[in-house]
Write a protein that holds these residues in place. Structure first.
Motif: not given
Length: 124
Positions: A62-71
């Motif tokens: 969740a953290l990894m995907i969330g950080s990418v989506l945040l970009v």
């Protein structure tokens, strides 16, 4: 309230349906007009499947995907700021430069966030 958009009167499912279509139009416009957004979509297309393979657990994923989506989210906001500034005037102005530079800085911080989160998750 006469100064508000005539589209503000929509309620219920009609409003949700309209908002969904406006959102798709925004994604399409950003993809077609913004090189940086296209590059970040490509990055997301590579990193999200990779996260699914290498994340140690659900929270890490969740953290990894969330950080990418945040970009992508920050890039959309930056593109909106740039379009608005350009709509107001294409003349060079210190405030216009500041607005665009601040938006760009937000994208940079979001990209650094990806690096930090991925390193923390993968390296423990």
């Amino acid at each position: 309230m006469r100064d508000e958009s005539p589209f503000k009167g929509k309620t219920g499912l009609q409003r949700v349906w309209n908002a969904f279509h406006y959102s798709l139009a925004g994604l399409r416009a950003a993809y077609l007009a913004e090189d940086a957004f296209r590059q970040e979509v490509l990055l997301a297309a590579l990193l999200i499947p990779l996260a699914c393979l290498v994340a140690p657990d659900g929270v890490g994923l969740a953290l990894m995907i969330g950080s990418v989506l945040l970009v992508l989210i920050v890039e959309l906001l930056n593109s909106a700021i740039e379009a608005t500034v350009d709509r107001i005037s294409l003349d060079s102005h210190p405030l216009a430069k500041r607005a665009k530079d601040i938006g760009s800085a937000a994208v940079l911080l979001a990209l650094l966030d990806v690096l930090v989160i991925w390193a923390c998750v993968l390296l423990g």
